[in-house]
Design a protein around this motif. Structure first.
Motif, mmCIF file in Angstrom:
data_model
loop_
_atom_site.group_PDB
_atom_site.id
_atom_site.type_symbol
_atom_site.label_atom_id
_atom_site.label_comp_id
_atom_site.label_asym_id
_atom_site.label_seq_id
_atom_site.Cartn_x
_atom_site.Cartn_y
_atom_site.Cartn_z
ATOM 1 N N ARG A 6 -16.523 2.740 -8.511
ATOM 2 C CA ARG A 6 -16.005 1.785 -9.158
ATOM 3 C C ARG A 6 -14.463 1.620 -9.590
ATOM 4 N NH1 ARG A 6 -15.124 0.884 -14.640
ATOM 5 N NH2 ARG A 6 -16.079 2.812 -15.226
ATOM 6 N N ARG A 7 -14.034 2.879 -9.810
ATOM 7 C CA ARG A 7 -12.448 3.266 -10.114
ATOM 8 C C ARG A 7 -11.781 3.854 -9.057
ATOM 9 N NH1 ARG A 7 -13.386 5.719 -16.286
ATOM 10 N NH2 ARG A 7 -14.890 6.926 -14.760
ATOM 11 N N PHE A 8 -12.287 4.321 -8.090
ATOM 12 C CA PHE A 8 -11.748 5.363 -7.078
ATOM 13 C C PHE A 8 -11.889 4.752 -5.617
ATOM 14 C CE2 PHE A 8 -12.721 8.168 -10.766
ATOM 15 C CZ PHE A 8 -11.348 8.104 -11.256
ATOM 16 N N LEU A 9 -10.752 5.356 -4.987
ATOM 17 C CA LEU A 9 -11.042 5.320 -3.288
ATOM 18 C C LEU A 9 -11.098 6.834 -3.122
ATOM 19 C CD1 LEU A 9 -10.886 3.824 -0.809
ATOM 20 C CD2 LEU A 9 -8.241 3.845 -0.866
ATOM 21 N N LEU A 10 -12.064 7.098 -2.477
ATOM 22 C CA LEU A 10 -12.066 8.661 -1.728
ATOM 23 C C LEU A 10 -11.985 8.253 -0.363
ATOM 24 C CD1 LEU A 10 -14.097 8.339 -4.311
ATOM 25 C CD2 LEU A 10 -15.209 10.219 -3.242
ATOM 26 N N ARG A 11 -10.699 8.828 0.172
ATOM 27 C CA ARG A 11 -10.250 8.848 1.527
ATOM 28 C C ARG A 11 -9.591 9.976 2.262
ATOM 29 N NH1 ARG A 11 -5.184 9.012 0.692
ATOM 30 N NH2 ARG A 11 -4.109 7.836 -1.113
ATOM 31 N N ASP A 12 -9.276 9.943 3.295
ATOM 32 C CA ASP A 12 -8.665 11.119 3.892
ATOM 33 C C ASP A 12 -7.337 11.175 3.383
ATOM 34 O OD1 ASP A 12 -10.590 12.203 5.784
ATOM 35 O OD2 ASP A 12 -10.363 10.410 7.068
ATOM 36 N N PHE A 13 -6.595 12.162 3.504
ATOM 37 C CA PHE A 13 -5.231 12.461 2.715
ATOM 38 C C PHE A 13 -4.418 11.691 3.543
ATOM 39 C CE2 PHE A 13 -7.211 15.684 0.402
ATOM 40 C CZ PHE A 13 -6.499 15.870 -0.779
ATOM 41 N N ILE A 14 -3.046 11.212 3.198
ATOM 42 C CA ILE A 14 -2.158 10.517 3.932
ATOM 43 C C ILE A 14 -0.885 11.220 3.365
ATOM 44 C CG2 ILE A 14 -3.396 8.296 4.379
ATOM 45 C CD1 ILE A 14 -1.845 7.211 1.982
ATOM 46 N N LEU A 65 -11.775 14.801 0.626
ATOM 47 C CA LEU A 65 -11.096 13.597 0.537
ATOM 48 C C LEU A 65 -10.139 13.417 -0.516
ATOM 49 C CD1 LEU A 65 -14.090 11.320 1.361
ATOM 50 C CD2 LEU A 65 -12.441 12.301 2.933
ATOM 51 N N ALA A 66 -9.199 12.969 -0.308
ATOM 52 C CA ALA A 66 -8.170 12.623 -1.443
ATOM 53 C C ALA A 66 -9.004 11.470 -2.266
ATOM 54 C CB ALA A 66 -6.837 11.804 -1.152
ATOM 55 N N VAL A 67 -8.637 11.702 -3.780
ATOM 56 C CA VAL A 67 -9.284 10.714 -4.652
ATOM 57 C C VAL A 67 -8.164 9.951 -5.461
ATOM 58 C CG1 VAL A 67 -10.948 10.256 -6.641
ATOM 59 C CG2 VAL A 67 -11.385 12.124 -5.033
ATOM 60 N N VAL A 68 -8.016 8.577 -5.069
ATOM 61 C CA VAL A 68 -6.837 7.869 -5.697
ATOM 62 C C VAL A 68 -7.748 6.635 -6.703
ATOM 63 C CG1 VAL A 68 -5.240 8.542 -3.946
ATOM 64 C CG2 VAL A 68 -6.601 6.335 -3.780
ATOM 65 N N GLN A 69 -6.796 6.267 -7.542
ATOM 66 C CA GLN A 69 -7.300 5.296 -8.450
ATOM 67 C C GLN A 69 -7.230 4.092 -7.716
ATOM 68 O OE1 GLN A 69 -4.368 5.890 -11.670
ATOM 69 N NE2 GLN A 69 -5.843 6.658 -12.833
ATOM 70 N N PRO A 73 -1.432 2.540 -11.656
ATOM 71 C CA PRO A 73 -0.777 3.163 -10.511
ATOM 72 C C PRO A 73 -1.774 3.645 -9.526
ATOM 73 C CG PRO A 73 -0.573 4.648 -12.427
ATOM 74 C CD PRO A 73 -1.234 3.464 -12.808
ATOM 75 N N LYS A 74 -1.697 3.818 -8.395
ATOM 76 C CA LYS A 74 -2.788 4.579 -7.489
ATOM 77 C C LYS A 74 -2.560 6.099 -7.629
ATOM 78 C CE LYS A 74 -3.524 0.291 -4.630
ATOM 79 N NZ LYS A 74 -4.752 -0.016 -5.310
ATOM 80 N N ALA A 75 -2.554 6.435 -8.574
ATOM 81 C CA ALA A 75 -2.387 7.981 -8.931
ATOM 82 C C ALA A 75 -3.318 8.941 -8.037
ATOM 83 C CB ALA A 75 -2.263 8.331 -10.195
#
Length: 186
Positions: A6-14, A65-69, A73-75
């Motif tokens: 709902r609040r996060f994107l879990l993705r490979d690190f960039i 995976l990185a977790v970003v908002q 802000p996409k912290a």
């Protein structure tokens, strides 16, 4: 690789994640549960390189995976992973880090963890997820309790842990206990 909650994107690190990753690894609050060599800039760089390497492997066995908002802000909130290398095909080791600035947000940890565990049990076909934590890490203990994990062992810690009065706590979550947990908390 991307997963959404709902609040996060879990993705490979960039590349743009690197400064925030290094910053929270250097935070004195973070270092309380790690050996001195695990909180150096060199170790943080090594981890980022390892995560990139895992992302490029075929077949992919490890997911950190990185977790970003998702909203501004996409912290970078932290990272979460399942690692299967060296384990039976239906077993993975779970790992999660929350940046210290987000430690008071237990619901963040639940949401990130749920996204990763759903992926593991549903998409990877896992039957068991295992993990280990430092006995003094009450936040992870609460989280694994919420996940329905059972403690399977308590064992002496490494030298740095013993010096601080800590030990290892090993736990596991079965597919059945996970399905029971999420059916009660949809």
């Amino acid at each position: 690789m991307e997963l959404q909650t709902r609040r996060f994107l879990l993705r490979d690190f960039i590349a743009s994640d690197e400064a925030a990753f290094r910053a929270y690894h250097a935070d004195p609050r973070y270092s309380a549960f790690y050996a001195a060599e695990e909180v150096t800039a060199q170790h943080s760089q090594h981890l980022l390189e390892l995560f990139r390497d895992w992302a490029s492997q075929e077949p992919r066995l490890n997911f950190q995976l990185a977790v970003v908002q998702r909203q501004e802000p996409k912290a970078l909130v932290g990272c979460v992973g399942l690692r299967r290398a060296g384990l039976p095909p239906d077993v993975a080791e779970y790992g999660m880090e929350l940046a210290p600035d987000f430690w008071s947000r237990h619901a963040y940890a639940v949401e990130m963890g749920r996204g990763m565990l759903d992926f593991g049990f549903r998409d990877l076909g896992l039957s068991v997820v295992i993990g280990s934590t430092v006995s003094a890490n009450a936040r992870i203990s609460r989280l694994t309790e919420w996940f329905g994990a059972e403690i399977v062992a308590r064992r002496p810690g490494d030298e740095w842990m013993v010096a601080r009065g800590f030990s290892h706590v090993d736990w596991r979550i079965t597919r059945e206990s996970w399905q029971d947990r999420v059916s009660r908390f949809p």
